[in-house]
Design a protein around this motif. Structure first.
Motif, PDB file in Angstrom:
ATOM      1  N   ASP A 139      -9.108   9.713 -12.573  1.00 57.73           N
ATOM      2  CA  ASP A 139      -7.991   8.818 -12.871  1.00 57.73           C
ATOM      3  C   ASP A 139      -8.363   7.397 -12.448  1.00 57.73           C
ATOM      4  N   ALA A 140      -8.019   6.445 -13.299  1.00 56.21           N
ATOM      5  CA  ALA A 140      -8.214   5.011 -13.015  1.00 56.21           C
ATOM      6  C   ALA A 140      -9.686   4.599 -12.892  1.00 56.21           C
ATOM      7  N   CYS A 141     -10.577   5.429 -13.430  1.00 57.38           N
ATOM      8  CA  CYS A 141     -12.003   5.072 -13.383  1.00 57.38           C
ATOM      9  C   CYS A 141     -12.339   3.972 -14.392  1.00 57.38           C
ATOM     10  N   LYS A 162     -11.933   4.560 -17.943  1.00 56.69           N
ATOM     11  CA  LYS A 162     -12.353   5.135 -19.237  1.00 56.69           C
ATOM     12  C   LYS A 162     -11.475   4.650 -20.395  1.00 56.69           C
ATOM     13  N   THR A 163     -10.152   4.528 -20.166  1.00 59.99           N
ATOM     14  CA  THR A 163      -9.268   4.107 -21.265  1.00 59.99           C
ATOM     15  C   THR A 163      -9.537   2.656 -21.640  1.00 59.99           C
ATOM     16  N   THR A 164      -9.722   1.811 -20.640  1.00 61.09           N
ATOM     17  CA  THR A 164     -10.037   0.400 -20.893  1.00 61.09           C
ATOM     18  C   THR A 164     -11.312   0.297 -21.722  1.00 61.09           C
ATOM     19  N   MET A 206       3.098  18.932 -24.855  1.00 59.24           N
ATOM     20  CA  MET A 206       2.601  19.698 -23.698  1.00 59.24           C
ATOM     21  C   MET A 206       2.210  18.750 -22.561  1.00 59.24           C
ATOM     22  N   ARG A 207       1.658  17.587 -22.922  1.00 58.44           N
ATOM     23  CA  ARG A 207       1.264  16.607 -21.902  1.00 58.44           C
ATOM     24  C   ARG A 207       2.445  16.269 -20.994  1.00 58.44           C
ATOM     25  N   LYS A 208       3.593  16.048 -21.628  1.00 58.12           N
ATOM     26  CA  LYS A 208       4.784  15.679 -20.839  1.00 58.12           C
ATOM     27  C   LYS A 208       5.111  16.768 -19.833  1.00 58.12           C
ATOM     28  N   MET A 238      -2.016  25.750 -20.053  1.00 63.95           N
ATOM     29  CA  MET A 238      -1.383  24.670 -20.818  1.00 63.95           C
ATOM     30  C   MET A 238      -2.436  23.693 -21.344  1.00 63.95           C
ATOM     31  N   PHE A 239      -3.356  23.283 -20.466  1.00 59.27           N
ATOM     32  CA  PHE A 239      -4.401  22.346 -20.909  1.00 59.27           C
ATOM     33  C   PHE A 239      -5.186  22.937 -22.079  1.00 59.27           C
ATOM     34  N   TYR A 240      -5.566  24.212 -21.960  1.00 58.63           N
ATOM     35  CA  TYR A 240      -6.388  24.803 -23.029  1.00 58.63           C
ATOM     36  C   TYR A 240      -5.574  25.101 -24.278  1.00 58.63           C
ATOM     37  N   TYR A 296     -11.168  19.257 -12.670  1.00 59.91           N
ATOM     38  CA  TYR A 296      -9.897  19.218 -11.937  1.00 59.91           C
ATOM     39  C   TYR A 296      -9.337  20.628 -11.655  1.00 59.91           C
ATOM     40  N   GLN A 297      -9.090  21.391 -12.737  1.00 60.35           N
ATOM     41  CA  GLN A 297      -8.343  22.645 -12.547  1.00 60.35           C
ATOM     42  C   GLN A 297      -9.132  23.694 -11.790  1.00 60.35           C
ATOM     43  N   SER A 298     -10.469  23.647 -11.890  1.00 59.65           N
ATOM     44  CA  SER A 298     -11.257  24.673 -11.194  1.00 59.65           C
ATOM     45  C   SER A 298     -11.071  24.596  -9.678  1.00 59.65           C
ATOM     46  N   GLN A 335      -3.020   3.108  -7.079  1.00 62.03           N
ATOM     47  CA  GLN A 335      -1.894   2.557  -6.324  1.00 62.03           C
ATOM     48  C   GLN A 335      -1.568   1.139  -6.786  1.00 62.03           C
ATOM     49  N   ARG A 336      -2.610   0.408  -7.168  1.00 64.31           N
ATOM     50  CA  ARG A 336      -2.408  -0.969  -7.605  1.00 64.31           C
ATOM     51  C   ARG A 336      -1.772  -1.034  -8.988  1.00 64.31           C
ATOM     52  N   THR A 337      -2.141  -0.092  -9.867  1.00 62.02           N
ATOM     53  CA  THR A 337      -1.699  -0.233 -11.264  1.00 62.02           C
ATOM     54  C   THR A 337      -0.507   0.644 -11.625  1.00 62.02           C
ATOM     55  N   MET A 394       3.116   7.508  -9.649  1.00 63.65           N
ATOM     56  CA  MET A 394       1.964   8.344  -9.968  1.00 63.65           C
ATOM     57  C   MET A 394       2.468   9.700 -10.477  1.00 63.65           C
ATOM     58  N   ASP A 395       1.707  10.293 -11.433  1.00 61.76           N
ATOM     59  CA  ASP A 395       2.147  11.589 -11.960  1.00 61.76           C
ATOM     60  C   ASP A 395       1.729  12.709 -11.015  1.00 61.76           C
ATOM     61  N   LYS A 396       2.020  13.949 -11.438  1.00 60.29           N
ATOM     62  CA  LYS A 396       1.825  15.097 -10.558  1.00 60.29           C
ATOM     63  C   LYS A 396       0.375  15.218 -10.088  1.00 60.29           C
ATOM     64  N   THR A 416     -17.941   1.017 -10.830  1.00 56.99           N
ATOM     65  CA  THR A 416     -17.491   0.067  -9.803  1.00 56.99           C
ATOM     66  C   THR A 416     -18.015  -1.334 -10.124  1.00 56.99           C
ATOM     67  N   ARG A 417     -18.919  -1.419 -11.095  1.00 58.25           N
ATOM     68  CA  ARG A 417     -19.468  -2.728 -11.456  1.00 58.25           C
ATOM     69  C   ARG A 417     -18.400  -3.557 -12.175  1.00 58.25           C
ATOM     70  N   PRO A 418     -18.607  -4.883 -12.280  1.00 58.95           N
ATOM     71  CA  PRO A 418     -17.614  -5.705 -12.974  1.00 58.95           C
ATOM     72  C   PRO A 418     -17.319  -5.155 -14.370  1.00 58.95           C
ATOM     73  N   LEU A 419     -16.061  -5.234 -14.755  1.00 67.10           N
ATOM     74  CA  LEU A 419     -15.619  -4.609 -16.000  1.00 67.10           C
ATOM     75  C   LEU A 419     -16.426  -5.075 -17.216  1.00 67.10           C
ATOM     76  N   SER A 420     -16.754  -6.354 -17.276  1.00 64.77           N
ATOM     77  CA  SER A 420     -17.490  -6.853 -18.453  1.00 64.77           C
ATOM     78  C   SER A 420     -18.861  -6.170 -18.564  1.00 64.77           C
ATOM     79  N   GLU A 421     -19.482  -5.912 -17.410  1.00 67.87           N
ATOM     80  CA  GLU A 421     -20.788  -5.229 -17.442  1.00 67.87           C
ATOM     81  C   GLU A 421     -20.629  -3.782 -17.899  1.00 67.87           C
ATOM     82  N   VAL A 422     -19.591  -3.131 -17.369  1.00 66.06           N
ATOM     83  CA  VAL A 422     -19.350  -1.733 -17.745  1.00 66.06           C
ATOM     84  C   VAL A 422     -19.069  -1.646 -19.244  1.00 66.06           C
ATOM     85  N   MET A 423     -18.315  -2.601 -19.751  1.00 65.64           N
ATOM     86  CA  MET A 423     -18.008  -2.601 -21.197  1.00 65.64           C
ATOM     87  C   MET A 423     -19.276  -2.758 -22.033  1.00 65.64           C
TER      88      MET A 423
HETATM   89  N1  T5A Z   1      -6.233  16.118 -16.472  1.00 61.96           N
HETATM   90  C1  T5A Z   1      -6.521  15.839 -17.777  1.00 61.96           C
HETATM   91  C2  T5A Z   1      -6.610  17.325 -15.884  1.00 61.96           C
HETATM   92  O1  T5A Z   1      -6.314  17.577 -14.715  1.00 61.96           O
HETATM   93  N2  T5A Z   1      -7.305  18.216 -16.639  1.00 61.96           N
HETATM   94  C3  T5A Z   1      -7.607  17.999 -17.943  1.00 61.96           C
HETATM   95  O2  T5A Z   1      -8.232  18.877 -18.597  1.00 61.96           O
HETATM   96  C4  T5A Z   1      -7.207  16.752 -18.539  1.00 61.96           C
HETATM   97  C5  T5A Z   1      -7.525  16.479 -19.970  1.00 61.96           C
HETATM   98  C6  T5A Z   1      -3.757  12.479 -17.143  1.00 61.96           C
HETATM   99  C7  T5A Z   1      -4.019  13.420 -16.021  1.00 61.96           C
HETATM  100  O3  T5A Z   1      -4.414  14.662 -16.507  1.00 61.96           O
HETATM  101  C8  T5A Z   1      -5.433  15.169 -15.697  1.00 61.96           C
HETATM  102  C9  T5A Z   1      -6.175  13.962 -15.190  1.00 61.96           C
HETATM  103  C10 T5A Z   1      -5.084  12.949 -15.049  1.00 61.96           C
HETATM  104  O4  T5A Z   1      -4.550  13.034 -13.731  1.00 61.96           O
HETATM  105  P1  T5A Z   1      -5.132  10.580 -18.238  1.00 61.96           P
HETATM  106  O5  T5A Z   1      -4.019  10.233 -19.143  1.00 61.96           O
HETATM  107  O6  T5A Z   1      -6.505  10.479 -18.754  1.00 61.96           O
HETATM  108  O7  T5A Z   1      -4.961  12.082 -17.749  1.00 61.96           O
HETATM  109  O8  T5A Z   1      -4.891   9.808 -16.887  1.00 61.96           O
HETATM  110  P2  T5A Z   1      -5.779   8.766 -16.155  1.00 61.96           P
HETATM  111  O9  T5A Z   1      -7.141   9.256 -15.904  1.00 61.96           O
HETATM  112  O10 T5A Z   1      -4.989   8.369 -14.969  1.00 61.96           O
HETATM  113  O11 T5A Z   1      -5.896   7.660 -17.281  1.00 61.96           O
HETATM  114  P3  T5A Z   1      -5.671   6.167 -17.224  1.00 61.96           P
HETATM  115  O12 T5A Z   1      -5.765   5.683 -18.619  1.00 61.96           O
HETATM  116  O13 T5A Z   1      -4.411   5.851 -16.530  1.00 61.96           O
HETATM  117  O14 T5A Z   1      -6.858   5.685 -16.320  1.00 61.96           O
HETATM  118  P4  T5A Z   1      -8.335   5.315 -16.720  1.00 61.96           P
HETATM  119  O15 T5A Z   1      -8.517   5.457 -18.147  1.00 61.96           O
HETATM  120  O16 T5A Z   1      -9.325   6.014 -15.918  1.00 61.96           O
HETATM  121  O17 T5A Z   1      -8.423   3.839 -16.207  1.00 61.96           O
HETATM  122  P5  T5A Z   1      -7.965   2.507 -16.916  1.00 61.96           P
HETATM  123  O18 T5A Z   1      -8.912   2.148 -17.956  1.00 61.96           O
HETATM  124  O19 T5A Z   1      -6.537   2.608 -17.264  1.00 61.96           O
HETATM  125  O20 T5A Z   1      -8.188   1.515 -15.680  1.00 61.96           O
HETATM  126  C11 T5A Z   1      -7.384   1.589 -14.526  1.00 61.96           C
HETATM  127  C12 T5A Z   1      -7.296   0.199 -13.893  1.00 61.96           C
HETATM  128  O21 T5A Z   1      -8.565  -0.156 -13.375  1.00 61.96           O
HETATM  129  C13 T5A Z   1      -8.987  -1.402 -13.934  1.00 61.96           C
HETATM  130  C14 T5A Z   1      -8.244  -1.527 -15.257  1.00 61.96           C
HETATM  131  O22 T5A Z   1      -8.130  -2.865 -15.654  1.00 61.96           O
HETATM  132  C15 T5A Z   1      -6.911  -0.894 -14.900  1.00 61.96           C
HETATM  133  O23 T5A Z   1      -6.081  -1.816 -14.252  1.00 61.96           O
HETATM  134  N3  T5A Z   1     -10.436  -1.337 -14.122  1.00 61.96           N
HETATM  135  C16 T5A Z   1     -11.317  -2.007 -13.361  1.00 61.96           C
HETATM  136  N4  T5A Z   1     -11.135  -2.849 -12.331  1.00 61.96           N
HETATM  137  C17 T5A Z   1     -12.264  -3.372 -11.768  1.00 61.96           C
HETATM  138  N5  T5A Z   1     -13.523  -3.075 -12.204  1.00 61.96           N
HETATM  139  C18 T5A Z   1     -13.738  -2.246 -13.235  1.00 61.96           C
HETATM  140  N6  T5A Z   1     -14.984  -1.965 -13.631  1.00 61.96           N
HETATM  141  C19 T5A Z   1     -12.595  -1.669 -13.852  1.00 61.96           C
HETATM  142  N7  T5A Z   1     -12.437  -0.791 -14.874  1.00 61.96           N
HETATM  143  C20 T5A Z   1     -11.115  -0.612 -15.029  1.00 61.96           C
END
Ligand code: T5A
Length: 210
Positions: A13-15, A17-19, A50-52, A69-71, A104-106, A144-146, A151-153, A185-192
């Motif tokens: 979470d918050a690694c 990946k979505t960005t 199901m996500r909800k 549920m996940f599967y 996660y689930q394992s 915690q910052r975002t 936070m969800d379950k 952990t590297r600057p976001l522009s580099e990771v992108m």
């Molecule tokens: N889950 C999911 C399971 O347990 N089992 C499963 O099989 C599956 C599929 C929801 C939950 O479900 C669990 C895991 C999760 O707890 P999700 O919707 O993918 O899954 O939830 P998150 O992982 O929390 O997804 P998010 O979209 O919220 O987080 P991301 O994608 O990891 O992070 P992102 O891109 O939103 O970035 C978070 C913040 O960090 C900043 C961003 O700007 C943003 O503010 N950031 C950086 N800051 C500094 N440097 C960088 N390099 C940065 N990169 C991003």
């Protein structure tokens, strides 16, 4: 063999990946290349419903129910969205796939691998998984910052849990030649930039910028 490539954006979470998936989406958008973005849990109306349920703090389901549920969602998502797109030659960029359940689930459910194996014939092996790696402390700090306290379950499971999640992801990556570990952990522009280069290479897209 699929005509399109399946690329998974993975990690804690918050690694980030979505960005990064959104950034790739933006870069690909003007190329004319066929692709689809999706996510798990979710991706289709059925799996989004199901996500909800899965992430709601209202219900405290046993770990085995959570894995099922996940599967259940994943098999439907694969059948109705991922496979049809790949077969038509579209690339599919998914925010998470089955490696997340194994990471996660394992931890709480010893039957996870057996359930995974039973469902495996209905899934697609990714062509590339990008693992955005951050220490659990960094992930929790970003959450915690975002999340402004909402936070969800799963996000509420704490440092020890997320440390184990990270270790599980890294162990899987070390055994899978199609997983690329990116230091997120590297600057976001580099990771992108790194992410975009890996995606371009995977789908065989060459541009003047190379
Ligand atoms: N889950 C999911 C399971 O347990 N089992 C499963 O099989 C599956 C599929 C929801 C939950 O479900 C669990 C895991 C999760 O707890 P999700 O919707 O993918 O899954 O939830 P998150 O992982 O929390 O997804 P998010 O979209 O919220 O987080 P991301 O994608 O990891 O992070 P992102 O891109 O939103 O970035 C978070 C913040 O960090 C900043 C961003 O700007 C943003 O503010 N950031 C950086 N800051 C500094 N440097 C960088 N390099 C940065 N990169 C991003």
């Amino acid at each position: 063999m699929n005509a399109g490539k399946l690329i998974v954006f993975s990690g804690m979470d918050a690694c980030g990946k979505t960005t990064n998936r959104n950034h790739v989406d933006m870069r690909l958008n003007s190329t004319g290349i066929g692709y689809a973005c999706t996510r798990e849990p979710g991706g289709t109306p059925y799996a989004e419903a199901m996500r909800k349920l899965i992430l709601s703090k209202e219900f405290d389901a046993p770990p085995l129910s959570e894995v099922l549920m996940f599967y259940a969602g994943r098999v439907e998502h694969t059948k109705t969205l991922i496979k049809p797109y790949l077969e038509r030659g579209y690339h599919v960029l998914t925010d998470r796939y089955y490696d997340s359940s194994l990471a996660y689930q394992s931890i709480q459910c010893p039957e996870t691998k057996a359930i995974h194996d039973a469902c495996f014939p209905h899934l697609v092996v990714p062509d590339m998984t990008l693992l955005f790696d951050v220490p659990a402390e960094v992930a929790l700090e970003r959450m915690q910052r975002t999340r402004s306290g909402e936070m969800d379950k799963i996000e509420n499971r704490g440092l020890e849990y997320f440390t184990q999640v990270r270790n599980n992801f890294l162990t899987m990556a070390s055994n899978d030649p199609n997983t690329i570990v990116i230091d997120a952990t590297r600057p976001l522009s580099e990771v992108m930039d790194v992410t975009w280069n890996h995606v371009k290479h995977c789908i065989g897209y060459e541009t003047d910028e190379d």
